[in-house]
Structure formats: C-alpha cells, structure tokens
Write an enzyme that holds these catalytic residues in place. Structure first.
Site: not given
Ligand code: NAP
Length: 252
Positions: A16, A18-19, A67-68, A94, A146, A159, A161, A163
């Site tokens: 993940g 990409s974003r 797709d992981v 991630n 998280s 979610y 569970a 994490k």
């Molecule tokens: P995000 O902006 O929604 O980005 C999610 C990333 O995961 C994207 O690059 C997406 O890729 C990729 N992804 C989703 N499903 C996938 C799959 N099946 N296979 C491969 N890639 C996949 O989310 P984020 O906030 O950066 O979150 C990243 C990590 O941090 C996650 O594990 C999230 O639980 C954790 N986290 C985030 C926060 C927060 O507040 N933001 C807090 C605690 C933990 P595509 O767009 O290419 O599908």
C-alpha cells in the site's frame, strides 16, 4: 559503523505504498538510499507517481500491483522484489482498509475484508519475506498497526481486531526469528491526515482529537520517520516493540 540512519543498498517492500502513510514511508526509505517496491492495489497512477519522484532524485523504485488480501498475489509481490532488486531487507506491512459499522450492522463480509487485508496479508507477506531473510540472516519487518488495536474504537471491532492481531503477530514473530538477526516491530499511529479518515464523521474525528495530548492529527511523514528508524542498522537491538506515533493518545 554505517552512516546514521542510512538505508543505502537495502531493498524494501512497502505494501500500500501508493497513497497516504505508505507513500510517505516509500519516499522516506528511498530518501535514505533504499531501493523500494511500491505496492498498490487500485491506484496505479499514484504508485507510478511515487516511483517517478524517487527516480527523479536518482533513486531506484518499482511499482507492483498486488491485492495483498489475495495470498498468491502477496507472494508474487515478495518474489517480484527479490527478482527485481536481487535481495530483500525491509518489509513494511502497511496496506490497510476500514469498514466501520456498529457490530449489529457489521457483516461477515465486512469482517473478512478487513481481517484479510490488514492481518492475513501481514502473515502472508511476512512468511514469504522471512524465508528469504532467514537465509540472508538479516531482516527488518515493520507492521503498521493502530491505536485502535491498543485502545479499541467503537464502530471498529473488525479494524481493532485486525490491528491488535498485528501486534500479537509482531511479538510472536519477533521471538521466532530473533536468532536469525531479523527484527519485527510495529508502529501504532494515532489519527493521521490521510484519506482513510474521510470515512469518519467530522464530529467523531473532532471528539477523538480531544483525546490527543498533542492536540492535532499526525502527518504521514511523522509515521515514516519512525519506520525509517526501525528499518535502520541503528535499531538493531529493538525487536517485538510497538512504537506509538499518536500524539500521546495511547500511553501503554
Ligand atoms: P489510505 O490513505 O487509505 O491508503 C491505504 C493504502 O493501502 C493505499 O496505498 C492502498 O492502495 C493500499 N491498499 C488498500 N487495500 C489494499 C490491498 N488489498 N492490497 C494492496 N494495497 C492496498 O490509508 P492510510 O491512512 O495511509 O493507512 C495506511 C496504514 O496505516 C493502514 O494499515 C491503516 O490501518 C494504518 N493507520 C492509519 C491511520 C490514520 O489515521 N490514517 C491511523 C492508524 C493506522 P490502492 O489505493 O492502490 O488500492
């Protein structure tokens, strides 16, 4: 002694990438000299943009669609990294999604989608990476967990569970592979400014931010700095830990 926090000549996979947080991690690892595989699922343009940015500074990177949540695709991702860059030193699990609902509304499909994407992928990618890392007697695995996995969050039983599962997985695997010079740690972000937060009602987010001692959301780069540290040679004596990067929200 290696240069402080340098990742020169290291090969990294960021699921993940990409974003959001994964993008920031991919860029930070590359900035420190790592060759990075930027995994994506649905955002090819965003992944290619990360690769172009890294290549623009003279770094090495490649995008890979997988797709992981699909075990065969996740295994291909690790294989691709080893074939493309000849080695694998750092795996950052991630990729993650949310499907927030109160339990009475939560379906088995919501449960499975979140558990497969967030937790099962961590197992499948780590297993494939560890096979290589054990032979090389070197590895860094960093799981992006998280605060929800530490404190729980209403509307996020699936979610939370997933994490909490990543945290238990981190500790168990750390004990299993320590003898092969592989460290396994988790980073537990609090609220970080990415698109994942868009699914949260603004008033819920506002209330949640009141629980953050530092009084603000984190930025993706602030998670990436912690990951880069845990990936470095300077973190060689740290394993099985959960590093909270959450503005003080969960003081465990
Ligand atoms: P995000 O902006 O929604 O980005 C999610 C990333 O995961 C994207 O690059 C997406 O890729 C990729 N992804 C989703 N499903 C996938 C799959 N099946 N296979 C491969 N890639 C996949 O989310 P984020 O906030 O950066 O979150 C990243 C990590 O941090 C996650 O594990 C999230 O639980 C954790 N986290 C985030 C926060 C927060 O507040 N933001 C807090 C605690 C933990 P595509 O767009 O290419 O599908």
């Amino acid at each position: 002694m290696s240069e402080f926090l340098s990742l020169k000549d290291k090969v990294a996979v960021v699921t993940g990438g990409s974003r959001g947080i994964g993008r920031a991690i991919a860029l930070e690892l590359a900035r420190r000299g790592a060759k990075v595989v930027v995994n994506y699922n649905r955002s090819p343009e965003a992944a290619e943009a990360v690769v172009r940015e890294i290549q623009g500074w003279g770094g090495q990177a490649a995008a890979f669609q997988a797709d992981v949540a699909d075990p065969a695709a996740a295994q291909n991702l690790i294989k691709f990294a080893i074939e493309t860059f000849g080695d694998l030193h750092i795996l950052v699990n991630n990729a993650g999604i949310t499907r927030d609902k109160l339990i009475m509304m939560l379906t088995e499909e919501d449960w499975d989608a979140v558990l497969d994407t967030n937790l099962k992928s961590t197992f499948i990618c780590s297993k494939a990476a560890v096979k290589h890392m054990m032979r090389k007697r070197y590895g860094r695995i960093i799981n992006i967990a998280s605060v929800a996995g530490q404190m729980g969050n209403p509307g996020q039983t699936n979610y939370s569970a997933s994490k909490a599962g990543q945290i238990g997985f981190t500790k168990a695997l750390a004990r299993e592979v320590a003898g092969r010079n592989i460290t396994v740690n988790a980073v537990a972000p609090g609220f970080v400014d990415t698109e994942i937060l868009l699914s949260m009602p603004p008033e819920t987010l506002e209330a949640a931010l009141k629980l953050v001692p530092l009084g603000r959301k984190g930025q993706p780069e602030e998670i990436a700095y912690a990951v880069a540290f845990l990936a470095s040679d300077q973190a060689a004596y740290i394993t099985g830990q959960v590093l909270g990067v959450d503005g003080g929200m969960a003081m465990m």
